[in-house]
Design a protein around this motif. Structure first.
Motif, mmCIF file in Angstrom:
data_model
loop_
_atom_site.group_PDB
_atom_site.id
_atom_site.type_symbol
_atom_site.label_atom_id
_atom_site.label_comp_id
_atom_site.label_asym_id
_atom_site.label_seq_id
_atom_site.Cartn_x
_atom_site.Cartn_y
_atom_site.Cartn_z
ATOM 1 N N GLU A 243 0.832 -1.199 0.000
ATOM 2 C CA GLU A 243 0.000 0.000 0.000
ATOM 3 C C GLU A 243 0.871 1.256 0.000
ATOM 4 O O GLU A 243 0.587 2.229 -0.712
ATOM 5 C CB GLU A 243 -0.925 0.011 1.215
ATOM 6 N N THR A 247 0.927 4.038 -2.976
ATOM 7 C CA THR A 247 0.507 5.380 -2.576
ATOM 8 C C THR A 247 1.569 6.427 -2.898
ATOM 9 O O THR A 247 1.262 7.500 -3.435
ATOM 10 C CB THR A 247 0.200 5.414 -1.061
ATOM 11 N N TYR A 420 -4.476 1.822 -10.839
ATOM 12 C CA TYR A 420 -4.491 2.782 -9.741
ATOM 13 C C TYR A 420 -3.892 4.124 -10.160
ATOM 14 O O TYR A 420 -4.452 5.191 -9.875
ATOM 15 C CB TYR A 420 -3.730 2.219 -8.541
ATOM 16 N N VAL A 425 -8.880 2.506 -10.738
ATOM 17 C CA VAL A 425 -9.129 1.992 -9.386
ATOM 18 C C VAL A 425 -8.889 3.137 -8.417
ATOM 19 O O VAL A 425 -7.822 3.759 -8.432
ATOM 20 C CB VAL A 425 -8.193 0.812 -9.046
ATOM 21 N N THR A 426 -9.878 3.441 -7.595
ATOM 22 C CA THR A 426 -9.743 4.532 -6.626
ATOM 23 C C THR A 426 -9.633 4.035 -5.187
ATOM 24 O O THR A 426 -9.111 4.729 -4.322
ATOM 25 C CB THR A 426 -10.942 5.492 -6.737
ATOM 26 N N ASP A 427 -10.139 2.839 -4.929
ATOM 27 C CA ASP A 427 -10.064 2.245 -3.590
ATOM 28 C C ASP A 427 -8.890 1.273 -3.574
ATOM 29 O O ASP A 427 -9.011 0.117 -3.987
ATOM 30 C CB ASP A 427 -11.377 1.517 -3.270
ATOM 31 N N LYS A 429 -7.156 -0.177 -1.101
ATOM 32 C CA LYS A 429 -7.268 -1.334 -0.206
ATOM 33 C C LYS A 429 -8.103 -2.442 -0.854
ATOM 34 O O LYS A 429 -7.746 -3.621 -0.804
ATOM 35 C CB LYS A 429 -7.882 -0.926 1.127
ATOM 36 N N ALA A 430 -9.212 -2.056 -1.471
ATOM 37 C CA ALA A 430 -10.063 -3.040 -2.148
ATOM 38 C C ALA A 430 -9.319 -3.649 -3.330
ATOM 39 O O ALA A 430 -9.420 -4.858 -3.596
ATOM 40 C CB ALA A 430 -11.363 -2.384 -2.607
#
Length: 447
Positions: A243, A247, A420, A425-427, A429-430
């Motif tokens: 993550e 990020t 991402y 993809v915006t979430d 973690k999902a």
């Protein structure tokens, strides 16, 4: 992926074994290895490899000549420019013309080679020869040549990834040294970026995953992730390193102009392997790349001074600055070979004889694959190349582990990266949970 000669992975080496031990091994065979041939008898083995460029072929032939001089009874028949697919087919088929020893450019094949039994477990051979792989090979290389306790391959030179930077651009921007942490890297990339209309006159760094060597696994090498847990399940959604890496990369994309603007600019740039590579032309001021880039960049005669350093690390891992991502060429012995003891003498020589590894490294300009060779005074290199030697020897350096279905899990992670950074993809973690589930499903189906 196919890469040109300068970029191909090569062999590392360690100290040669004593003559008496080598003779004992040759005469008695490898206990518990299943090999029955007499390696001290006159014999010929087949060696299949993937090198094809004239300079590479010359280096491989010199490596073989050194082995045949040390082992005059063992002759090596060479078949070059072989793909993994052709090797796999020959390993399944067997026969007199099939390889006894193979060398592959991709570590992604190790899991398949080991799990399928196509290559023999070399642990018994190492044990009989008195060679300890853990003290012979750098940590990351020792890891990527085995799968589930089966050491079916050895490292044969390697690639180490670091940071190339335009020293002239750095001076103009008032930057006195290469960045060591991610926050410093972000600040420098922003300071080095010079916009021109809707595009760039100079981009500090091309962060996009579609860029040159800026793949998810190369970024992740600086975050020291654990790809799988102790049960072999994907750790992508559980280890914070994933993550964090996604990020920070996305933040860098947004800071430097956004995905669309960067991709539009990238489409105008030269290709990775030609003289118009954007780092070599000065269009990009910093570049994540392997050791081969130094020679290619110098050959392009850039109009600036080239600096080389390790890639920066996350701020909370500042103490590990100096590490990097490692991969390389591997070699192994065919399970169908009826000359496995003789094949082992060859594999042992090309992967653990210090001078053999050093000479091969000098000829192909890849990173040596043994700890002894990395320290050898016989290595010949541009002073900047030492950065990659240090990265290879660094115990904190990382690699992507072997998997039963090769690099499929890396493709899944890379696809999430594409989705991402582009906003599909915006979430996150999902997305990581979904990727982990896909990885586990793919591995289960491959078994």
């Amino acid at each position: 992926m196919p890469i040109p000669s300068a970029a191909r992975k090569t062999a590392f080496a360690l100290t040669a074994l004593t003559g008496s031990l080598a003779l004992l091994t040759a005469c008695t065979g490898q206990s518990s290895s299943g090999a029955t041939d007499n390696a001290s008898a006159n014999t010929t083995i087949n060696f299949w490899h993937a090198w094809s460029a004239p300079s590479e072929v010359k280096a491989v032939n010199a490596l073989i000549a050194g082995f045949e001089k040390a082992h005059p009874n063992i002759h090596v028949n060479v078949v070059g420019n072989m793909t993994d697919d052709k090797m796999n087919q020959a390993l399944r088929t067997g026969g007199d013309k099939a390889p006894d020893v193979i060398s592959s450019f991709t570590t992604n094949s190790v899991g398949k080679f080991c799990d399928s039994g196509a290559l023999v477990d070399l642990n018994p051979f190492f044990k009989k020869s008195g060679v300890d792989p853990q003290t012979t090979f750098p940590k990351a290389m020792n890891e990527y040549t085995q799968f589930d306790g089966n050491r079916c391959s050895v490292p044969l030179l390697g690639d180490a990834y670091g940071l190339y930077y335009n020293k002239t651009a750095f001076k103009k921007a008032g930057i006195t040294s290469p960045p060591k942490t991610w926050s410093e890297f972000k600040a420098d990339a922003k300071k080095l970026t010079i916009t021109q209309g809707d595009s760039y006159k100079q981009l500090g760094f091309m962060p996009d995953y579609h860029g040159w060597e800026t793949t998810t696994e190369h970024y992740l090498g600086q975050f020291s992730p654990t790809y799988f847990d102790s049960k072999g399940k994907s750790n992508v959604a559980k280890d914070p390193a994933f993550e964090k890496s996604f990020t920070l990369q996305k933040d860098l994309v947004d800071t430097l102009g956004g995905y669309k603007k960067l991709e539009t600019f990238r489409a105008t740039l030269g290709d990775e392997w030609g003289p118009k590579h954007p780092f070599q032309t000065g269009q990009v001021a910093m570049q994540l790349d392997g050791e081969w880039r130094l020679g290619m960049a110098l050959d392009a005669k850039p109009k600036f001074d080239i600096g080389v350093a390790p890639m920066p690390v996350p701020d909370d891992q500042a103490a590990q600055y100096g590490k990097g991502y490692i991969t390389g060429t591997i070699a192994g012995i065919a399970a169908t070979s009826k000359k496995q003891n003789a094949a082992w003498e060859f594999v042992k020589y090309i992967s653990t004889d210090t001078d053999a590894v050093v000479n091969f490294s000098n000829a192909i300009h890849n990173v040596p694959s043994t700890l002894a060779a990395l320290k050898s005074p016989k290595l010949k290199y541009d002073p900047r190349f030492k950065t990659f030697l240090d990265i290879a020897a660094n115990p904190d350096s990382t690699t992507a582990p072997a998997s039963v279905n090769g690099g499929v899990y890396l493709v899944t992670i890379q696809q999430l990266g594409y989705d991402y950074e582009s906003g599909k993809v915006t979430d996150l973690k999902a997305g990581l949970k979904q990727a982990a589930a896909q990885i586990d499903t793919d591995i289960a189906q491959a078994k």
